[in-house]
Design a protein around this motif. Structure first.
Motif, short mmCIF file in Angstrom:
data_model
loop_
_atom_site.label_atom_id
_atom_site.label_comp_id
_atom_site.label_asym_id
_atom_site.label_seq_id
_atom_site.Cartn_x
_atom_site.Cartn_y
_atom_site.Cartn_z
N ALA A 1 0.84 -0.77 0.03
CA ALA A 1 -0.26 0.28 0.24
C ALA A 1 0.77 1.26 0.11
N GLU A 2 2.00 1.33 0.41
CA GLU A 2 2.75 2.45 0.32
C GLU A 2 2.89 3.24 -1.74
N GLU A 3 3.25 4.50 -1.02
CA GLU A 3 2.68 4.51 -2.74
C GLU A 3 3.62 4.79 -3.20
N LYS A 4 5.54 5.07 -2.88
CA LYS A 4 6.47 4.37 -3.85
C LYS A 4 7.80 4.50 -2.85
N TYR A 5 8.07 3.99 -3.26
CA TYR A 5 9.57 2.62 -2.45
C TYR A 5 10.48 3.43 -3.08
N GLU A 6 11.30 4.26 -1.89
CA GLU A 6 13.01 4.87 -2.55
C GLU A 6 13.89 3.80 -1.70
N LYS A 7 15.59 3.66 -2.43
CA LYS A 7 16.14 3.10 -2.45
C LYS A 7 17.66 3.12 -3.27
N ASP A 8 18.49 4.09 -1.83
CA ASP A 8 20.00 4.24 -2.77
C ASP A 8 19.57 5.52 -4.37
N GLY A 9 18.48 6.49 -3.61
CA GLY A 9 18.70 7.69 -4.35
C GLY A 9 17.67 7.43 -5.91
N TYR A 10 17.26 6.42 -5.56
CA TYR A 10 15.42 6.06 -6.30
C TYR A 10 14.56 6.01 -6.32
N ALA A 11 14.02 6.24 -6.51
CA ALA A 11 12.31 5.93 -6.66
C ALA A 11 11.60 4.95 -7.32
N VAL A 12 10.88 4.48 -6.72
CA VAL A 12 10.46 2.81 -7.07
C VAL A 12 8.77 3.16 -7.13
N LYS A 13 7.62 2.91 -7.88
CA LYS A 13 6.75 2.54 -8.19
C LYS A 13 5.85 0.95 -9.09
N TRP A 14 4.84 0.93 -8.41
CA TRP A 14 4.57 -0.01 -8.26
C TRP A 14 3.45 -0.61 -9.10
N THR A 15 2.28 -1.47 -9.87
CA THR A 15 0.28 -1.12 -9.91
C THR A 15 0.64 -2.83 -10.19
N PHE A 16 -0.45 -3.42 -10.17
CA PHE A 16 -0.94 -5.23 -10.09
C PHE A 16 -1.94 -5.60 -10.79
N VAL A 17 -1.45 -6.57 -11.87
CA VAL A 17 -3.00 -7.07 -12.04
C VAL A 17 -2.88 -8.32 -11.25
N ASN A 18 -4.17 -8.60 -10.63
CA ASN A 18 -4.48 -9.94 -9.59
C ASN A 18 -4.65 -10.91 -10.45
N ASP A 19 -6.00 -10.67 -11.70
CA ASP A 19 -6.30 -11.99 -11.42
C ASP A 19 -5.52 -12.51 -13.06
N LEU A 20 -3.89 -11.85 -13.50
CA LEU A 20 -3.09 -12.51 -13.80
C LEU A 20 -1.59 -12.88 -13.50
N GLU A 21 -1.51 -12.53 -12.17
CA GLU A 21 -0.49 -12.12 -11.15
C GLU A 21 0.82 -11.24 -11.68
N LEU A 22 0.50 -10.50 -12.16
CA LEU A 22 1.48 -9.47 -12.70
C LEU A 22 1.68 -8.11 -12.06
N ILE A 23 3.00 -7.77 -12.17
CA ILE A 23 3.64 -6.66 -11.69
C ILE A 23 4.53 -5.31 -11.76
N PHE A 24 3.84 -4.65 -13.05
CA PHE A 24 4.45 -3.38 -13.30
C PHE A 24 5.23 -2.47 -12.43
N VAL A 25 6.28 -1.86 -12.77
CA VAL A 25 7.29 -1.35 -12.18
C VAL A 25 8.22 -0.39 -12.97
N VAL A 26 8.38 0.67 -11.83
CA VAL A 26 8.58 1.84 -13.17
C VAL A 26 9.48 2.15 -11.43
N ALA A 27 11.17 2.76 -11.97
CA ALA A 27 12.60 2.81 -11.18
C ALA A 27 12.89 4.44 -11.56
N TYR A 28 12.54 5.66 -11.04
CA TYR A 28 13.44 7.01 -11.72
C TYR A 28 14.00 7.33 -10.43
N GLN A 29 15.20 8.30 -11.20
CA GLN A 29 15.49 8.68 -10.32
C GLN A 29 15.07 9.79 -8.97
N ARG A 30 15.62 9.73 -7.92
CA ARG A 30 14.44 9.93 -7.48
C ARG A 30 14.34 11.54 -7.06
#
Length: 665
Positions: A49-78
């Protein structure tokens, strides 16, 4: 500009990915990748439920498609603060499913068949993702270029709006020109006029009219009489000297014999009569709370057990029976949840609208269990995200899906990432080989927390547990601020030194107190104590610190100095089970302050909280939500809970017991 984008299956297979910089390509393939860190520290632990995840200067956001069990991830410099990332994720999810839904459905079905051993596992290698997703790169490039162009146009429009001069606004004249001069007028003022305006404004703020004279009384000012002296303007010679006289409690000064008769902290014939003052030694140990001995002779504290075992599961099962929900559901929040679950009947795909009332009831239930509101919101959002798009059918299927999602989320959050076996860590350090020229250092544990939570008391409980495991313990009195802190530890050391170990009647020499009085530097005292313990062959050093509020920056810097100078093996945060929302604020600021200030004062990386000890656990019954809040904030385990007033009142937490207590109505 983006750094990395990927589409993966929840099982770990990467279906498609794109890296935009050489660094991002390297990070995507390494274990230090922000995406891999996201999976380890957020998705696996149920922090979806976090809005975004931050690690080592990067920000990561994600979303799910639960019925197909998929994870979409985007990473960019914070530092870039890209505004189109959310739109990109939504569009990616929609377009990818629209173009490749038949292939994805058959792919997920084949994975399920492999997991149930219906087909051979080597059939998964027959899937050619490059061929299956042919043409997706072109669609992605067009989508990304369009979103970037639109973001650039919006940015230019905002800059033009800021650069355009604001229209001039006419200002209405003040109601009182004499006391409220207009300082914003465009008319030129000479120096005298400016000075008069400033003085008039000062007089208005003082409430003394248009004339100066702070010593003029209000009565005289109202009557038109100026320069009437008041008591404040009298000369010092005419004033009476107001000095506080010393209070006398007796005709004679207190003698040493008087002090001795009032001193109840000294040992008085304890060795001869086997008692401490007027209290029996057995009063310090609750026999019913004593831990157990393992086959290896190790002393383990008891597990905390929830008394209403099975009641929650029985209630939910009864509440979801057709036609029996009203009869079985009490007025509690889980009863409300049960009735809400009962609405989700028939075979259907769950949507956000279907789950909204269920999640709201779930959030209210968690808050009643003393879970902080912020954490309850995030847990419920994570449960909702894991259920949206799933197909359910019938009462039992719906009950199982929702029940399993909530239980799984709580279990993931509460499951520790590191070992909670403190005794194993101590013995590992003490038994590790060392060069012959190097002297063995003791295992050091620092107890930190806010005022009044019971750090010293629970430190003594941990000391009793260590003594029972044949370890020599040195307690360092580093609370040099609170009156009586050193004396309190001295009493605990005296009591602990007279409690038996393995049937013995005396454990003197196994615990000692190291203190340097009050008003000294706590970091220096802790360092001295560790060196003393090293020279005297003590196994463990327990460092007691002064309580401090999380917003007090000077005191937090002093605590960080103690940590950076001595580098303890464990930093244990002592908190109350009653705090609720305050637990989030306390732990977040303690952890952040320790990491920031300790890294600033040393060349190494900052240290944070390593574990928690929750006190007053016996006062909350099944309202154990503080455990969930504390673990969610830090990601660190709860090592012990305190649940009484004797040295044996220490318990270990089992994740299943906490989840059961939280779900109980």
């Amino acid at each position: 500009m983006l750094d990395h984008c990927s589409i993966s299956h929840k099982g770990g297979l990467v279906l498609w990915s794109r890296s935009f910089t050489p660094d991002a390509a390297h990070l995507a393939s390494s274990s230090a990748s922000p995406v891999n860190s996201l999976i380890r520290e957020a998705l696996i632990e149920g922090r979806t439920a976090e809005e975004k995840y931050e690690k080592d200067g990067y920000a990561v956001k994600w979303t799910f498609v639960n019925d197909l069990e998929l994870i979409f991830v985007v990473a960019y410099q914070r530092i870039l603060q890209l505004t189109y990332v959310n739109d990109l994720l939504a569009a990616l999810k929609s377009l990818f499913v629209k173009y490749f839904e038949p292939f994805l459905t058959s792919f997920v079905a084949s994975l399920h068949a492999i997991s149930t051993a219906k087909v051979a596992a080597n059939e998964v290698t027959s899937w050619n993702f490059v061929k299956a997703f042919d043409g997706w790169d072109t669609v992605f490039d067009k989508l990304l270029r369009g979103l970037e162009d639109r973001a650039a146009q919006d940015r230019k429009a905002r800059l033009r709006t800021v650069a355009r001069p604001a229209p001039e606004e006419s200002t209405s004249p003040s109601d009182d020109q004499s006391t409220a001069p207009s300082l914003s007028s465009d008319a030129p003022h000479d120096e005298q006029q400016i000075a008069r305006n400033v003085q008039a404004l000062k007089n208005r703020l003082r409430g003394r009219g248009g004339r100066r004279g702070g010593g003029v009384s209000r009565t005289a000012s109202r009557s038109g009489v100026d320069n009437v002296p008041t008591s404040d303007s009298e000369s010092p010679a005419k004033r009476k000297a107001k000095t506080k006289t010393q209070r006398k409690w007796g005709d004679e000064p207190v003698t040493e014999s008087d002090m001795a008769s009032l001193d109840f902290s000294l040992d008085k014939n304890e060795a001869s009569n086997g008692a401490i003052g007027s209290h029996d030694l057995q009063a310090l140990v609750d026999q019913s709370s004593l831990g157990t001995r393992t086959r290896d002779g190790l002393y383990e504290v008891k597990d905390w057990e929830f008394s209403k075992e099975g009641e929650a599961d029985k209630f939910i099962a009864n509440a979801l029976q057709p036609g029996g929900a009203k009869a079985a559901a009490p007025s509690g929040s889980l009863g409300t949840l049960g009735s809400l679950f009962a609405r989700l009947t028939g075979s259907k795909v769950l949507s956000e609208q279907d789950l909204k009332p269920v999640l709201e009831g779930m959030k209210q239930h968690l808050m009643k269990k003393n879970v902080a509101k912020e954490i309850a919101d995030k847990v419920c959002e994570g449960v909702g995200e894991s259920l949206v798009g799933k197909k359910v059918g019938g009462f039992q299927t719906t009950n199982a899906a929702v029940r399993m999602a909530l239980s799984t989320s709580l279990t993931r959050i509460l499951t520790p990432k590191t070992s909670t076996d403190l005794l194993l860590s101590i013995r590992t350090k003490l038994s590790s080989p060392l060069p012959s020229s190097q002297q063995r250092m003791p295992y050091s544990i620092t107890f930190v927390g806010v005022n009044g939570v019971g750090k010293s008391t629970n430190l003594s409980k941990v000391c009793f547990w260590l003594i029972q495991n044949d370890l020599r313990v040195l307690i360092a009195a580093c609370d040099t601020f609170r009156s009586g802190a050193v004396e309190q530890l001295r009493v605990h050391v005296r009591n602990l030194s007279m409690l038996g170990v393995n049937g013995a009647t005396d454990s003197k020499g196994r615990v000692e107190l190291f203190e340097r009085g009050y008003g000294k530097d706590a970091a220096a005292i802790a360092k001295e104590a560790i060196m003393f313990a090293r020279d005297k062959d003590f196994d463990v050093v327990l460092i007691d610190t002064a309580g401090r509020m999380q917003d007090n920056e000077p005191l937090m810097r002093a605590l960080a100095k103690l940590v950076s100078v001595n580098n303890p093996d464990k930093i244990i945060f002592v908190g109350e089970a009653l705090v609720g929302n305050e637990a989030v604020d306390q732990l977040t600021k303690f952890d952040r302050a320790l990491r920031d200030f300790s890294s600033a004062s040393s060349s190494g990386k900052g240290r944070g909280i390593d574990g928690m000890l929750v006190t007053k656990w016996d006062t909350v019954d099944d309202k154990v939500g503080a455990a969930l809040s504390m673990t969610y904030v830090t990601g660190q385990p709860i090592i012990f809970v305190g649940c009484g007033q004797t040295y044996t009142d220490l318990r270990q937490l089992r994740v299943a017991n906490v989840v059961q207590a939280i779900l109980n109505d």
